[in-house]
Enzyme design. Sequence first.
Site, PDB file in Angstrom:
ATOM      1  N   HIS A 122       0.868  -1.184   0.000  1.00 12.62           N
ATOM      2  CA  HIS A 122       0.000   0.000   0.000  1.00 12.62           C
ATOM      3  C   HIS A 122       0.903   1.232   0.000  1.00 12.62           C
ATOM      4  O   HIS A 122       2.033   1.177   0.487  1.00 12.62           O
ATOM      5  CB  HIS A 122      -0.823  -0.075   1.293  1.00 12.62           C
ATOM      6  CG  HIS A 122      -1.892   0.952   1.441  1.00 12.62           C
ATOM      7  ND1 HIS A 122      -1.640   2.211   1.929  1.00 12.62           N
ATOM      8  CD2 HIS A 122      -3.227   0.903   1.211  1.00 12.62           C
ATOM      9  CE1 HIS A 122      -2.779   2.883   1.990  1.00 12.62           C
ATOM     10  NE2 HIS A 122      -3.757   2.116   1.564  1.00 12.62           N
ATOM     11  N   ASP A 200       3.294  -4.774   7.261  1.00 15.36           N
ATOM     12  CA  ASP A 200       2.014  -4.074   7.199  1.00 15.36           C
ATOM     13  C   ASP A 200       0.917  -5.131   7.333  1.00 15.36           C
ATOM     14  O   ASP A 200       0.646  -5.878   6.389  1.00 15.36           O
ATOM     15  CB  ASP A 200       1.910  -3.324   5.875  1.00 15.36           C
ATOM     16  CG  ASP A 200       0.545  -2.685   5.688  1.00 15.36           C
ATOM     17  OD1 ASP A 200      -0.360  -2.926   6.506  1.00 15.36           O
ATOM     18  OD2 ASP A 200       0.382  -1.950   4.690  1.00 15.36           O
ATOM     19  N   GLN A 203      -4.308  -5.642   6.495  1.00 11.31           N
ATOM     20  CA  GLN A 203      -5.310  -6.540   5.899  1.00 11.31           C
ATOM     21  C   GLN A 203      -5.185  -7.973   6.400  1.00 11.31           C
ATOM     22  O   GLN A 203      -5.895  -8.848   5.921  1.00 11.31           O
ATOM     23  CB  GLN A 203      -5.189  -6.535   4.365  1.00 11.31           C
ATOM     24  CG  GLN A 203      -5.447  -5.190   3.714  1.00 11.31           C
ATOM     25  CD  GLN A 203      -6.902  -4.739   3.814  1.00 11.31           C
ATOM     26  OE1 GLN A 203      -7.790  -5.475   4.249  1.00 11.31           O
ATOM     27  NE2 GLN A 203      -7.142  -3.500   3.413  1.00 11.31           N
ATOM     28  N   LYS A 226     -10.340  -1.328  10.663  1.00  6.18           N
ATOM     29  CA  LYS A 226     -10.567  -2.479   9.781  1.00  6.18           C
ATOM     30  C   LYS A 226     -10.869  -3.727  10.600  1.00  6.18           C
ATOM     31  O   LYS A 226     -10.987  -4.821  10.061  1.00  6.18           O
ATOM     32  CB  LYS A 226      -9.333  -2.719   8.906  1.00  6.18           C
ATOM     33  CG  LYS A 226      -9.044  -1.584   7.918  1.00  6.18           C
ATOM     34  CD  LYS A 226      -7.908  -1.967   7.001  1.00  6.18           C
ATOM     35  CE  LYS A 226      -7.231  -0.772   6.351  1.00  6.18           C
ATOM     36  NZ  LYS A 226      -8.040  -0.120   5.337  1.00  6.18           N
ATOM     37  N   CYS A 364      -5.024   2.947  -3.304  1.00  3.00           N
ATOM     38  CA  CYS A 364      -3.707   3.364  -2.778  1.00  3.00           C
ATOM     39  C   CYS A 364      -2.611   2.388  -3.172  1.00  3.00           C
ATOM     40  O   CYS A 364      -1.725   2.072  -2.357  1.00  3.00           O
ATOM     41  CB  CYS A 364      -3.743   3.538  -1.265  1.00  3.00           C
ATOM     42  SG  CYS A 364      -4.946   4.723  -0.732  1.00  3.00           S
TER      43      CYS A 364
HETATM   44  N1  7TS Z   1      -1.880  -0.985   4.417  1.00  2.00           N
HETATM   45  C1  7TS Z   1      -2.806  -1.691   3.783  1.00  2.00           C
HETATM   46  C2  7TS Z   1      -2.470  -3.056   3.249  1.00  2.00           C
HETATM   47  C3  7TS Z   1      -4.086  -1.160   3.655  1.00  2.00           C
HETATM   48  O1  7TS Z   1      -5.019  -1.888   3.030  1.00  2.00           O
HETATM   49  C4  7TS Z   1      -4.375   0.113   4.193  1.00  2.00           C
HETATM   50  C5  7TS Z   1      -5.714   0.765   4.022  1.00  2.00           C
HETATM   51  C6  7TS Z   1      -3.358   0.798   4.854  1.00  2.00           C
HETATM   52  C7  7TS Z   1      -2.124   0.218   4.939  1.00  2.00           C
HETATM   53  C8  7TS Z   1      -3.567   2.137   5.460  1.00  2.00           C
HETATM   54  O2  7TS Z   1      -4.407   2.040   6.544  1.00  2.00           O
HETATM   55  P1  7TS Z   1      -4.979   3.343   7.274  1.00  2.00           P
HETATM   56  O3  7TS Z   1      -5.942   2.818   8.257  1.00  2.00           O
HETATM   57  O4  7TS Z   1      -3.826   4.034   7.885  1.00  2.00           O
HETATM   58  O5  7TS Z   1      -5.620   4.164   6.189  1.00  2.00           O
HETATM   59  N2  7TS Z   1      -6.406   0.316   2.913  1.00  2.00           N
HETATM   60  C9  7TS Z   1      -7.539   0.830   2.419  1.00  2.00           C
HETATM   61  C10 7TS Z   1      -8.193   0.222   1.363  1.00  2.00           C
HETATM   62  O6  7TS Z   1      -7.814  -0.791   0.786  1.00  2.00           O
HETATM   63  N3  7TS Z   1      -9.294   0.930   1.088  1.00  2.00           N
HETATM   64  O7  7TS Z   1      -9.354   1.960   1.943  1.00  2.00           O
HETATM   65  C11 7TS Z   1      -8.263   1.905   2.774  1.00  2.00           C
END
Ligand code: 7TS
Length: 410
Positions: A122, A200, A203, A226, A364
Amino acid sequence: MFDVAKIKRDFPVLQQEINGKPVAYLDSAASSQLPRQVMEAMSRYYETSHANVHRGVHTLAERATSAYEEAREKTARFINAPLPQNIIFTRGTTEALNLVAYAYGLHKLQAGDGVIVTLLDHHSNLVPWQQIAKLRNANLYMVELTDEGLLNMDQFRSYLKQGNIKVVAVTHASNVMGTITPIKDIIRDAHQAGAVVVVDAAQSAPHMKIDVQELDADFLAVSGHKMLGPTGIGFLYGKGKLLDSMEPFQMGGSMIGLVNYFESNWAEVPARFEAGTPNIVGAVGLAAGIDYLTALGMEQVEQHERQLLAYAWDRLSQVEGIALYGPREPRTGLIAFNVDDTHPHDVSTVLDAEGVAVRAGHHCAQPLHKWLHTAATNRASFYIYNDQQDIDRLVSALQRVKEMFGYVAR
Ligand code: 7TS
């Protein structure tokens, strides 16, 4: 067994109709929904225990501090961290990964050192390292994918052999391809080459059991929103020795030891990395989400999603003109797809009219979409409150897309 109907009743937002249809929420990879237990825990905290933490000695301040620190303990247990002090609360995965990039990378990397990133990352695990590599004159190496959408492990190992790799930043589960990376092998190989690994887990942690000690992860980042929690809270796990050796990320209240006119020293970990008033109610909500998931059992959560995924893969594969991205295995509970050459925003708008919520865009992950030769994809993602009916709804709504955009004879 896994009673989805019962689980669904805990989620007020799923009780409503959207555009006159019951909502089929298939966008949990962006943000999951909150069960009433989480909302109640947050209300209860505000109604009985709210004050600032780590400063007052009055009863409410002590209650707030206990609630916050209990959330840290619960979070540590959830991923089997050795100690609560291994957990730094952050705004989410993005802030956790930036913390590592700035507080570790910026101070420890030197000119000519190497950082490995991957095409599955990401932007939040890629862009900070692009920036730190530039600032330190370090080199960035990109691990690409096999045709199937798995990490090219030969390429990864050949980068490690160069002898200059200090950091490996890698996603555990891709938010687009669904690919679950061989994280244990990656960590073992990186350690043999003398590099630290930043995982990371945005997910993966919401969907499967994570044991940071078994993985031997150096850093691991997670978002609360999430995994049934509210937005604005997440955490970084770090090994004690590494965290202790790091400079702060942000400066201000709570993260200092002694402050003099012209210089200061730092508090112990984790306070060193939590400058300012933290998101106390967020931590309470995160802990309540962890309670909910723990009561279900992460193995059961994973198994439920695997069943849904198998069903969805099978049904979606039968939609004429559909392209499904990523490997069939090993994969987490999400599927990115395109239908004929209909733009994903058009697809998701039609799905929305049918009460089906999916995400459309580049998620992203622009380098990955470039590699896929597509500007954007749709993505359906599953969680504990989804059932086969939600997938049936998605498939019939896709037929509606095909009718509207003229690919099916009417
Ligand atoms: N890493 C991964 C693999 C992600 O899917 C996301 C967010 C992040 C980092 C960042 O997370 P945050 O909570 O700091 O924003 N992914 C997504 C998505 O797939 N659709 O909306 C946010």
